[in-house]
Motif scaffolding. Structure first.
Motif, PDB file in Angstrom:
ATOM      1  N   GLN A   8     -68.476 -20.425 -20.607  1.00  0.00           N
ATOM      2  CA  GLN A   8     -69.412 -21.505 -20.297  1.00  0.00           C
ATOM      3  C   GLN A   8     -68.668 -22.727 -19.767  1.00  0.00           C
ATOM      4  O   GLN A   8     -69.107 -23.380 -18.815  1.00  0.00           O
ATOM      5  CB  GLN A   8     -70.200 -21.873 -21.549  1.00  0.00           C
ATOM      6  CG  GLN A   8     -71.201 -22.992 -21.332  1.00  0.00           C
ATOM      7  CD  GLN A   8     -71.844 -23.456 -22.627  1.00  0.00           C
ATOM      8  OE1 GLN A   8     -71.568 -22.909 -23.689  1.00  0.00           O
ATOM      9  NE2 GLN A   8     -72.669 -24.478 -22.537  1.00  0.00           N
ATOM     10  N   ILE A   9     -67.514 -23.024 -20.353  1.00  0.00           N
ATOM     11  CA  ILE A   9     -66.705 -24.156 -19.906  1.00  0.00           C
ATOM     12  C   ILE A   9     -66.239 -23.935 -18.474  1.00  0.00           C
ATOM     13  O   ILE A   9     -66.303 -24.839 -17.636  1.00  0.00           O
ATOM     14  CB  ILE A   9     -65.509 -24.363 -20.856  1.00  0.00           C
ATOM     15  CG1 ILE A   9     -66.004 -24.758 -22.251  1.00  0.00           C
ATOM     16  CG2 ILE A   9     -64.559 -25.412 -20.320  1.00  0.00           C
ATOM     17  CD1 ILE A   9     -64.955 -24.684 -23.328  1.00  0.00           C
ATOM     18  N   LYS A  10     -65.794 -22.704 -18.165  1.00  0.00           N
ATOM     19  CA  LYS A  10     -65.347 -22.383 -16.801  1.00  0.00           C
ATOM     20  C   LYS A  10     -66.498 -22.486 -15.814  1.00  0.00           C
ATOM     21  O   LYS A  10     -66.329 -22.966 -14.690  1.00  0.00           O
ATOM     22  CB  LYS A  10     -64.743 -20.982 -16.755  1.00  0.00           C
ATOM     23  CG  LYS A  10     -63.357 -20.899 -17.338  1.00  0.00           C
ATOM     24  CD  LYS A  10     -62.800 -19.520 -17.125  1.00  0.00           C
ATOM     25  CE  LYS A  10     -61.363 -19.452 -17.596  1.00  0.00           C
ATOM     26  NZ  LYS A  10     -60.782 -18.125 -17.362  1.00  0.00           N
ATOM     27  N   ARG A  11     -67.688 -22.013 -16.213  1.00  0.00           N
ATOM     28  CA  ARG A  11     -68.849 -22.077 -15.332  1.00  0.00           C
ATOM     29  C   ARG A  11     -69.189 -23.526 -14.988  1.00  0.00           C
ATOM     30  O   ARG A  11     -69.470 -23.860 -13.838  1.00  0.00           O
ATOM     31  CB  ARG A  11     -70.041 -21.414 -16.016  1.00  0.00           C
ATOM     32  CG  ARG A  11     -70.650 -20.289 -15.205  1.00  0.00           C
ATOM     33  CD  ARG A  11     -71.954 -19.753 -15.748  1.00  0.00           C
ATOM     34  NE  ARG A  11     -72.147 -19.812 -17.187  1.00  0.00           N
ATOM     35  CZ  ARG A  11     -71.786 -18.865 -18.050  1.00  0.00           C
ATOM     36  NH1 ARG A  11     -71.171 -17.782 -17.630  1.00  0.00           N
ATOM     37  NH2 ARG A  11     -72.032 -19.007 -19.336  1.00  0.00           N
ATOM     38  N   GLU A  12     -69.135 -24.398 -15.993  1.00  0.00           N
ATOM     39  CA  GLU A  12     -69.434 -25.813 -15.765  1.00  0.00           C
ATOM     40  C   GLU A  12     -68.385 -26.458 -14.871  1.00  0.00           C
ATOM     41  O   GLU A  12     -68.704 -27.276 -14.010  1.00  0.00           O
ATOM     42  CB  GLU A  12     -69.512 -26.547 -17.101  1.00  0.00           C
ATOM     43  CG  GLU A  12     -70.735 -26.196 -17.914  1.00  0.00           C
ATOM     44  CD  GLU A  12     -70.697 -26.767 -19.311  1.00  0.00           C
ATOM     45  OE1 GLU A  12     -69.723 -27.493 -19.636  1.00  0.00           O
ATOM     46  OE2 GLU A  12     -71.625 -26.488 -20.089  1.00  0.00           O
ATOM     47  N   ARG A  13     -67.120 -26.090 -15.068  1.00  0.00           N
ATOM     48  CA  ARG A  13     -66.048 -26.651 -14.256  1.00  0.00           C
ATOM     49  C   ARG A  13     -66.176 -26.199 -12.802  1.00  0.00           C
ATOM     50  O   ARG A  13     -65.986 -26.984 -11.877  1.00  0.00           O
ATOM     51  CB  ARG A  13     -64.689 -26.224 -14.818  1.00  0.00           C
ATOM     52  CG  ARG A  13     -63.549 -26.972 -14.185  1.00  0.00           C
ATOM     53  CD  ARG A  13     -62.181 -26.562 -14.672  1.00  0.00           C
ATOM     54  NE  ARG A  13     -62.121 -26.218 -16.077  1.00  0.00           N
ATOM     55  CZ  ARG A  13     -61.504 -25.120 -16.542  1.00  0.00           C
ATOM     56  NH1 ARG A  13     -60.928 -24.280 -15.721  1.00  0.00           N
ATOM     57  NH2 ARG A  13     -61.461 -24.864 -17.835  1.00  0.00           N
TER      58      ARG A  13
END
Length: 128
Positions: A8-13
């Protein structure tokens, strides 16, 4: 610290990533100051005008930047499906790279340092 799962963090980044076509030249053997003279001349111009300026500029950095600009145009056409006629230079900048340190012998056994500077040059295009 960010909350959520790693994916999820990678998707947001990645959602915040700049999608404009660009090209970067790392470790160019030209100082930032000398590269910026040429970059200032083409900043904000459309790509045809910029290529004309670079073709007739007597500076060494202009040949490097011309090749980099052609690469950015090719990236825009192939990766983003943009038309080359509508492109302009949105951003162009040079950041400081590593410096090679060399020694120059001088009179009475002294040694003077010569600094051979490098730069990282980036060009970002956009459509009008």
């Amino acid at each position: 610290m960010a909350k959520g799962h790693r994916s999820q963090i990678k998707r947001e980044r990645n959602a915040q990533k700049d999608t404009r076509p660009s090209a970067k030249l790392s470790y160019a053997r030209v100082s930032v100051q000398k590269a910026c003279f040429v970059l200032d001349a083409i900043r904000g111009k459309d790509v045809r005008t910029a290529l004309g300026i670079l073709a007739y500029s007597p500076r060494y950095a202009s040949s490097l930047i011309e090749k980099l600009l052609k690469s950015a145009i090719a990236n825009a056409e192939n990766n983003n499906g943009m038309d080359a006629a509508n492109l302009y230079i949105a951003e162009c900048y040079a950041n400081k790279g590593p410096t090679m340190k060399r020694i120059r012998p001088r009179a009475q056994g002294r040694a003077y340092r010569i600094e051979k500077r490098m730069s990282h040059i980036t060009i970002v295009l956009d459509e009008r």
